[in-house]
Design a protein around this motif. Structure first.
Motif, PDB file in Angstrom:
ATOM      1  N   GLU A  27       0.833  -1.207   0.000  1.00 21.03           N
ATOM      2  CA  GLU A  27       0.000   0.000   0.000  1.00 21.03           C
ATOM      3  C   GLU A  27       0.867   1.257   0.000  1.00 21.03           C
ATOM      4  O   GLU A  27       0.529   2.255  -0.647  1.00 21.03           O
ATOM      5  N   GLU A  34       1.130   5.570  -8.934  1.00 21.41           N
ATOM      6  CA  GLU A  34       0.121   6.551  -9.328  1.00 21.41           C
ATOM      7  C   GLU A  34       0.768   7.858  -9.779  1.00 21.41           C
ATOM      8  O   GLU A  34       0.305   8.490 -10.737  1.00 21.41           O
ATOM      9  N   LYS A  46      -5.727   0.980 -11.249  1.00 27.61           N
ATOM     10  CA  LYS A  46      -6.898   0.216 -10.783  1.00 27.61           C
ATOM     11  C   LYS A  46      -6.583  -1.259 -10.521  1.00 27.61           C
ATOM     12  O   LYS A  46      -7.050  -1.814  -9.516  1.00 27.61           O
ATOM     13  N   ARG A  49      -4.767  -1.428  -7.137  1.00 22.52           N
ATOM     14  CA  ARG A  49      -5.698  -1.190  -6.037  1.00 22.52           C
ATOM     15  C   ARG A  49      -6.677  -2.357  -5.891  1.00 22.52           C
ATOM     16  O   ARG A  49      -6.992  -2.793  -4.771  1.00 22.52           O
ATOM     17  N   ASN A  53      -7.106  -4.617  -2.569  1.00 18.70           N
ATOM     18  CA  ASN A  53      -8.411  -4.652  -1.912  1.00 18.70           C
ATOM     19  C   ASN A  53      -8.923  -6.087  -1.775  1.00 18.70           C
ATOM     20  O   ASN A  53      -9.473  -6.469  -0.733  1.00 18.70           O
ATOM     21  N   ASP A 201      -9.008  10.184  -2.086  1.00 16.66           N
ATOM     22  CA  ASP A 201     -10.066   9.488  -2.834  1.00 16.66           C
ATOM     23  C   ASP A 201     -11.230  10.444  -3.058  1.00 16.66           C
ATOM     24  O   ASP A 201     -11.528  11.277  -2.229  1.00 16.66           O
TER      25      ASP A 201
END
Length: 201
Positions: A27, A34, A46, A49, A53, A201
């Motif tokens: 993380e 990015e 994406k 992530r 997740n 976010d």
């Protein structure tokens, strides 16, 4: 050396705790990817992530959440940049972020604790490489190692790894509540392992 002590402490953690540490370290590397995407308009964060997740959800609820680690690994590989065609320093931390996540996924696929330790090594090595490439022109070659060891980014990386290991050593078991707490820690710290600010976010 501090990093060797850290690596041994990681080896001594239970499997679930090692997974949480590896996820936490990944993380902290994603913002570097990015940033690279933002500058170059290459890639897509994406899949990175999404993979993390999915892994967090799996660790929090292993019986309820099943993850196709191999498929996520393919998705991450598809957006991994190459140093060829990207003549900029930022490509290396971006590559390292993808490598760390791919190694994590492989470790979960194979249930191999060695892969989880490798995530910590990749994170540290990424910081070292960034410092060396950034400062090599200004620091004599015979002083570069000492320069790296004393650099605030490297010392911060070691300190953050040791702090998280200490925290996990104090936790008797991994639970959904612990996962939520560790994920919040990443947000609260607010910076990547290279000191880049996390995107809101």
């Amino acid at each position: 050396m501090a990093e060797l002590n850290t690596f041994q402490r990681i080896r001594d953690l239970d499997w679930d705790h090692q997974v949480v540490l590896a996820l936490y370290l990944c993380e902290r590397m994603v913002p570097n990817y990015e940033f690279f995407c933002h500058i170059t308009q290459f890639g897509d964060a994406k899949p990175l992530r999404g993979a993390l997740n999915a892994c967090w959800d799996h660790v929090a609820q292993p019986k309820q959440v099943k993850v196709n680690f191999g498929r996520w690994q393919e998705k991450v590989d598809e957006v991994t940049p190459s140093e060829h065609g990207h003549d900029m320093l930022g490509v290396y931390p971006a590559m390292d972020a993808c490598t760390a996540i791919s190694i994590l996924l492989q470790g979960l696929l194979d249930k191999n604790a060695g892969n989880l330790l490798d995530v910590a090594k990749v994170s540290q090595a990424s910081v070292v490489k960034f410092i060396e490439l950034n400062d090599a022109e200004h620091v004599p070659a015979d002083e570069l190692q000492q320069h790296v060891d004393e650099h605030e980014l490297y010392q911060y990386e070691i300190a953050m790894q040791q702090a998280m290991v200490s925290f996990l050593e104090s936790q008797p078991a991994v639970s959904a509540a612990l996962i939520k707490q560790v994920r919040q820690m990443v947000i609260d710290e607010g910076v990547s392992n290279l000191g880049l600010q996390l995107e809101e976010d």
